[in-house]
Design an enzyme around this catalytic site. Structure first.
Site, PDB file in Angstrom:
ATOM      1  N   LYS A 287     -31.483  35.068  54.611  1.00 41.26           N
ATOM      2  CA  LYS A 287     -31.946  36.322  55.210  1.00 41.26           C
ATOM      3  C   LYS A 287     -33.125  36.025  56.129  1.00 41.26           C
ATOM      4  O   LYS A 287     -34.054  35.327  55.743  1.00 41.26           O
ATOM      5  CB  LYS A 287     -32.352  37.280  54.077  1.00 41.26           C
ATOM      6  CG  LYS A 287     -32.534  38.716  54.504  1.00 41.26           C
ATOM      7  CD  LYS A 287     -32.423  39.661  53.316  1.00 41.26           C
ATOM      8  CE  LYS A 287     -32.671  41.084  53.778  1.00 41.26           C
ATOM      9  NZ  LYS A 287     -32.291  42.083  52.795  1.00 41.26           N
ATOM     10  N   GLU A 373     -28.027  54.098  41.810  1.00 42.59           N
ATOM     11  CA  GLU A 373     -28.735  55.366  41.601  1.00 42.59           C
ATOM     12  C   GLU A 373     -28.191  56.128  40.395  1.00 42.59           C
ATOM     13  O   GLU A 373     -28.946  56.742  39.638  1.00 42.59           O
ATOM     14  CB  GLU A 373     -28.655  56.233  42.862  1.00 42.59           C
ATOM     15  CG  GLU A 373     -29.490  55.738  44.042  1.00 42.59           C
ATOM     16  CD  GLU A 373     -28.842  54.598  44.826  1.00 42.59           C
ATOM     17  OE1 GLU A 373     -27.682  54.224  44.521  1.00 42.59           O
ATOM     18  OE2 GLU A 373     -29.506  54.068  45.742  1.00 42.59           O
ATOM     19  N   ARG A 401     -25.979  60.022  45.456  1.00 51.68           N
ATOM     20  CA  ARG A 401     -25.087  59.171  44.679  1.00 51.68           C
ATOM     21  C   ARG A 401     -25.035  59.556  43.205  1.00 51.68           C
ATOM     22  O   ARG A 401     -24.179  59.096  42.463  1.00 51.68           O
ATOM     23  CB  ARG A 401     -25.590  57.713  44.761  1.00 51.68           C
ATOM     24  CG  ARG A 401     -25.151  56.997  45.996  1.00 51.68           C
ATOM     25  CD  ARG A 401     -23.662  56.829  45.909  1.00 51.68           C
ATOM     26  NE  ARG A 401     -23.072  56.456  47.166  1.00 51.68           N
ATOM     27  CZ  ARG A 401     -22.938  55.205  47.598  1.00 51.68           C
ATOM     28  NH1 ARG A 401     -23.381  54.210  46.873  1.00 51.68           N
ATOM     29  NH2 ARG A 401     -22.363  54.968  48.738  1.00 51.68           N
TER      30      ARG A 401
HETATM   31  C1  LIG Z   1     -26.813  53.885  47.938  1.00 53.19           C
HETATM   32  C2  LIG Z   1     -27.892  53.156  48.684  1.00 53.19           C
HETATM   33  N1  LIG Z   1     -29.063  52.901  48.072  1.00 53.19           N
HETATM   34  C3  LIG Z   1     -30.042  52.246  48.735  1.00 53.19           C
HETATM   35  C4  LIG Z   1     -29.853  51.821  50.016  1.00 53.19           C
HETATM   36  C5  LIG Z   1     -30.977  51.135  50.782  1.00 53.19           C
HETATM   37  N2  LIG Z   1     -30.621  49.779  51.146  1.00 53.19           N
HETATM   38  C6  LIG Z   1     -30.212  49.459  52.387  1.00 53.19           C
HETATM   39  S1  LIG Z   1     -29.852  47.853  52.548  1.00 53.19           S
HETATM   40  C7  LIG Z   1     -30.268  47.533  50.966  1.00 53.19           C
HETATM   41  C8  LIG Z   1     -30.186  46.139  50.435  1.00 53.19           C
HETATM   42  C9  LIG Z   1     -28.842  45.567  50.648  1.00 53.19           C
HETATM   43  O1  LIG Z   1     -28.821  44.244  50.191  1.00 53.19           O
HETATM   44  P1  LIG Z   1     -27.583  43.336  50.541  1.00 53.19           P
HETATM   45  O2  LIG Z   1     -26.342  44.103  50.361  1.00 53.19           O
HETATM   46  O3  LIG Z   1     -27.707  42.091  49.769  1.00 53.19           O
HETATM   47  O4  LIG Z   1     -27.730  43.064  52.081  1.00 53.19           O
HETATM   48  P2  LIG Z   1     -28.839  42.173  52.834  1.00 53.19           P
HETATM   49  O5  LIG Z   1     -29.781  43.149  53.448  1.00 53.19           O
HETATM   50  O6  LIG Z   1     -29.503  41.279  51.845  1.00 53.19           O
HETATM   51  O7  LIG Z   1     -28.092  41.425  53.857  1.00 53.19           O
HETATM   52  C10 LIG Z   1     -30.683  48.689  50.313  1.00 53.19           C
HETATM   53  C11 LIG Z   1     -31.149  48.771  48.932  1.00 53.19           C
HETATM   54  C12 LIG Z   1     -28.628  52.128  50.624  1.00 53.19           C
HETATM   55  N3  LIG Z   1     -28.378  51.813  51.883  1.00 53.19           N
HETATM   56  N4  LIG Z   1     -27.668  52.781  49.939  1.00 53.19           N
END
Ligand SMILES: Cc1ncc(C[n+]2csc(CCOP(=O)(O)OP(=O)(O)O)c2C)c(N)n1
Length: 655
Positions: A287, A373, A401
Site C-alpha cells: 500500500k 458494521e 449496513r
Molecule cells: C461498509 C464500509 N465500511 C467502511 C468503509 C470505509 N473504508 C473504505 S476503504 C476501507 C479499507 C479497505 O481496505 P482494503 O479492502 O484492504 O483495501 P486497501 O485500501 O487496503 O487497498 C475502509 C474501511 C467502507 N468503504 N465501507
C-alpha cells in the site's frame, strides 16, 4: 518523473486495447507515469492515495489480459480504481477527480462502460461479480468476470456469503485478493492472520517443491539431505498446515503472487482466464507503493486532503481543532475516565471516527472489529446486555449496513448502546455512496430509540453524557464540519424530548415565524434568520436537540407561539423529523403551518457539503428563500434565491 506529453505513454492510451499493445519494456514507464499523475492529482483534489498506488501493476496486468468492457472487472469499495480509470479513457478528465461534475473517486457506470458496478461501501464485489457472471452465462455469454477485493474488505461478512454461494455455483469467477495487510490502518482480526499464514504456507510449499526437485538430483548427499528435509517438512507442516479455506469452499487457490511484477501477474491471469472453475488469486501488494511518505505511513495516506508532493501531509489537526469528531473524542475520553463500563467500537474506522486516542488510553475497552458494521452493532448489544456501556462510533453512511442489527439486536431488547454517527448529512467529494442522509428516516422508526443532534461541541458532550446514562439505545448524529462558537442556549441543560430557542428576534415574542433545525444546520439557519431580518421578517430559531423522543405537549406549546414553523434537517425529507412535526401539527389541529425542508428524494451528486446543501435549498439563502415562498413573497418554483450566497466559515474542507 513524468515525461512531457510527446513522450508520455499514458497520454496516448485511449483504452485497454492500447495497454495491450505496449511492449513489456514500456510497462515500467507506464506504471511510473500513472503513479506520478495519481500523486499530483490527489495532492490537489484529495482522494484515496495509498490504495491506488498499491494496485498500479495489478490493474495494468488485468487490462492486458482481460478484455474490458466485455470481460467485467468489479472493484471492491472502488476507492482503488484510479489506474483503471486512467487506462479506460479518462486520462484527459482526470484533473477533475472528485470535483463537482468531474470524474468520480469510485467506479460509476454513468461515466464509462468499463465501470460495471457502482461501489463505495466495502465487501460487495464478490456478490456483484457472481450475479453479473451468472446473468452472463444464463444469457449465453462467455465473458469473464473478475472481482478485486482487498484483505480489509474481506473482513466484511457479505464477502463470505458470496464466497460460499460462488463455490456452490462453480462458475469461473476470478476473485483477486489484493493483500496489503492493511485496511485503512493495519488490518484487524483473524482473517488477516489467516491470510498471513496462508502466504507462509504457500511460500513454504513452493520452497518445498523446488527443494525436493533439487535435493533428489544430488547422489548420496541428496538422499541424506532429502531424509532430513522430510523430517523437517513434517515438523514444519505441523506448524503451517491448515486447510485452505478457499479450496474448501470450492475455489482453486493460486498464490501468493508478487503484485508489482507485471509479467508474473500477466502469466497467472492468462492461465486463470482459461479455468472453468472459481478461483482465488492471492496477490501481495504494498500500500502506498512508489511514494515514500505513503509507503512509510499508508494509514495516514489512505484518504487525504490536499498536500504537498515534496513535503507530504501537513501536520495533523491540533488537539481540539474544533471539528465535531474532535469534540466527540474529548467527550468520550472524559466519560470513559469516569466510568469503567464505557467501551468503544469501530468498524475499521479508528482514525476517522476519532477513536485513536481512546484506543491509546483504554486499549482493553477498544475494539476494531474490521469492516463489519453488522457485527459491531450486535457485539455492542452483547456487551450492553452484560452491563457495559458500549459506544459504536461509525459514519452515518456505513450504519446503513446494520439496520437490522440496530432494530433486532439492540432496539428490540432495549439495550443501552450509544451510536455516534459521524459524517451525518451531506458528505464532501465522495459522491452518492457516502452521503449520510438516511439515518434519521431509518432509525426514527425504531421503537425506544432516542436520536439527538448537537449544534455545538458543548451540546455534543452533554448529549454523550446523557446518552450513556440512559437505559435504552441512543443515537447522536453530527456532520463532518467545524463546531460553531457556543451560543448561550447550547449550555442549557438537556431535557428529554425538548429543544432550545437559540435566537429570539427582538422584541421577544414578536416573531410569528420559527425556523427549527437539527444540530448541524445551525449556521445556515442563523444566516437565514439574519437574511430575513434584513427584509423586516422576524424569525426565531429553535434547535430540536431531540429528533426522538419528542415531548409532545411542549411541541404543542411551541407550535402555538407561531404562524409558521419551518423545519430544517440535513437528511432526507421523507420520513424525517420535519415530516413528523407536520403530521403531528395536523393531528393535533395546531393552527401553525409547518414547512418541511430537507434533502430531496434523489441521490445528491459529487460535490462539497456546502454546495450540496445549497443544491437542496438548505444553505442560508435557500432556507430564507423557502420561507419567503411559503409566505407568498418569493418565486414559487424551484430554489430561486433572492439572496446572495456567502461562504460559511463552519464547513470543514477536504474529504
Ligand atoms: C461498509 C464500509 N465500511 C467502511 C468503509 C470505509 N473504508 C473504505 S476503504 C476501507 C479499507 C479497505 O481496505 P482494503 O479492502 O484492504 O483495501 P486497501 O485500501 O487496503 O487497498 C475502509 C474501511 C467502507 N468503504 N465501507
Amino acid at each position: 518523473m513524468v515525461k512531457d506529453m510527446a513522450e508520455s505513454l499514458l497520454a496516448r492510451i485511449q483504452g485497454p486495447g492500447d495497454v495491450k499493445k505496449l511492449p513489456h519494456r514500456d510497462l515500467k514507464q507506464l506504471a511510473a507515469e500513472i503513479r506520478d499523475l495519481i500523486v499530483s492529482t490527489v495532492s490537489t483534489n484529495g482522494g484515496h492515495l495509498a490504495s491506488n498506488l498499491g494496485v498500479v501493476e495489478l490493474t495494468i496486468a488485468l487490462h492486458r489480459v482481460f478484455n474490458s468492457p466485455g470481460d467485467k472487472i468489479v472493484w471492491d469499495v472502488g476507492h482503488q480504481c484510479y489506474t483503471h480509470k486512467l487506462l479506460t479513457g479518462r486520462y484527459a478528465a482526470f484533473s477533475t477527480l472528485r470535483r463537482a461534475g468531474g470524474i468520480a473517486g469510485f467506479p460509476k457506470q454513468s461515466e464509462s462502460p468499463h465501470d460495471v458496478f457502482d461501489t463505495g461501501h466495502a465487501s460487495t464485489s464478490i456478490s456483484a461479480a457472481l450475479g453479473i457472471l451468472t446473468a452472463e452465462r444464463l444469457q449465453g455469454g462467455m465473458n469473464r468476470v473478475v472481482a478485486v477485493i482487498g484483505d480489509g474488505a474481506l473482513t466484511g461478512g457479505l464477502a463470505y456469503e458470496a464466497l460460499s454461494h460462488a463455490g456452490q455455483l462453480g462458475l469461473p469467477l476470478a476473485v483477486i485478493l489484493n493483500d496489503n495487510k492493511m485496511s485503512i490502518g493495519p488490518n484487524a482480526g483473524g482473517i488477516s492472520q489467516y491470510l498471513s499464514r496462508l502466504s507462509m504456507k504457500a511460500r513454504y510449499q513452493n520452497f518445498r517443491r523446488k527443494f525436493d526437485a533439487m535435493a533428489k538430483r544430488l547422489p548420496y548427499v541428496g538422499d541424506m539431505v532429502y531424509d532430513a528435509v522430510v523430517r523437517m517438512k513434517r515438523a514444519v507442516k505441523a506448524v503451517f498446515y491448515t486447510d485452505n479455506f478457499f479450496v474448501d469452499l470450492g475455489f482453486e487457490y493460486v498464490g501468493p503472487i508478487e503484485g508489482h511484477h507485471i509479467p508474473q501477474l500477466e502469466q497467472v491471469f492468462t492461465d486463470v482466464r482459461k479455468l472453468e472453475r472459481p478461483v482465488v488469486i492471492h496477490v501481495i501488494t504494498r500500500k502506498g507503493k512508489g511514494y515514500g511518505f505513503a509507503e512509510d505511513d499508508p494509514g495516514s495516506y489512505h484518504g487525504v486532503s490536499s498536500f504537498s508532493v515534496s513535503g507530504g501531509l501537513p501536520p495533523g489537526r491540533a488537539k481540539g481543532g474544533g471539528v465535531f469528531t474532535d469534540a466527540f473524542t474529548a467527550a468520550l475520553l472524559e466519560a470513559a475516565e469516569a466510568d469503567t463500563r464505557v467501551a468503544a467500537i469501530t468498524a475499521a474506522m479508528e482514525k476517522g471516527t476519532g477513536l485513536a486516542p481512546f484506543k491509546a488510553r483504554f486499549p482493553k475497552r477498544f475494539f476494531d472489529v474490521g469492516i463489519a458494521e453488522g457485527h459491531a452493532v450486535t457485539f455492542a448489544a452483547g456487551l450492553a446486555s452484560q452491563g457495559l456501556r458500549p459506544v459504536v462510533a461509525v459514519y452515518s453512511t456505513f450504519i446503513q449496513r446494520a439496520v437490522d442489527q440496530v432494530i433486532h439486536d439492540v432496539g428490540l431488547q432495549g439495550l443501552p448502546v450509544v451510536f455516534v454517527l459521524d459524517r451525518s448529512g451531506f458528505v464532501s467529494d465522495d459522491g452518492e455512496t457516502h452521503q449520510g442522509l438516511f439515518d434519521i428516516g431509518l432509525f426514527r422508526l425504531v421503537p425506544g430509540m432516542s436520536i439527538l443532534a448537537p449544534a455545538s461541541a458543548g451540546e455534543l458532550k452533554a448529549m454523550l453524557r446523557w446518552g450513556l446514562a440512559q437505559a435504552g439505545p441512543v443515537m447522536i448524529r453530527y456532520p463532518k464540519g467545524c463546531c460553531p462558537p457556543e451560543a448561550p442556549a447550547f449550555s442549557l441543560p438537556l431535557e428529554q424530548g425538548r429543544g432550545v430557542c437559540v435566537r429570539r428576534a427582538p422584541p421577544a415574542g414578536a416573531a410569528r415565524l420559527c425556523i427549527a433545525f437539527t444540530g448541524g444546520l445551525y449556521p445556515q439557519v442563523q444566516e437565514a434568520a439574519e437574511l430575513l431580518e434584513a427584509q423586516d421578517l422576524l424569525a426565531d430559531t429553535y434547535n430540536f436537540r431531540f429528533l426522538k423522543p419528542v415531548d409532545e405537549e411542549y411541541l404543542v406549546k411551541l407550535l402555538g407561539a407561531y404562524d409558521l414553523m419551518v423545519c430544517v434537517e440535513e437528511g432526507v425529507k421523507n420520513g424525517g423529523a420535519g415530516e413528523y412535526v407536520a403530521e403531528f401539527a395536523g393531528r393535533r389541529r395546531c393552527s401553525c403551518r409547518v414547512l418541511v425542508l430537507g434533502a430531496q428524494d434523489a441521490f445528491p451528486p459529487q460535490g462539497k457539503r456546502e454546495a450540496l446543501a445549497g443544491l437542496n435549498g438548505l444553505d442560508g439563502p435557500g432556507i430564507a428563500a423557502a420561507v419567503l415562498r411559503a409566505l407568498g413573497k418569493g418565486s414559487a418554483s424551484g430554489y430561486a434565491k433572492p439572496f446572495a450566497a456567502r461562504p460559511s466559515p463552519w464547513i470543514a474542507a477536504g474529504p
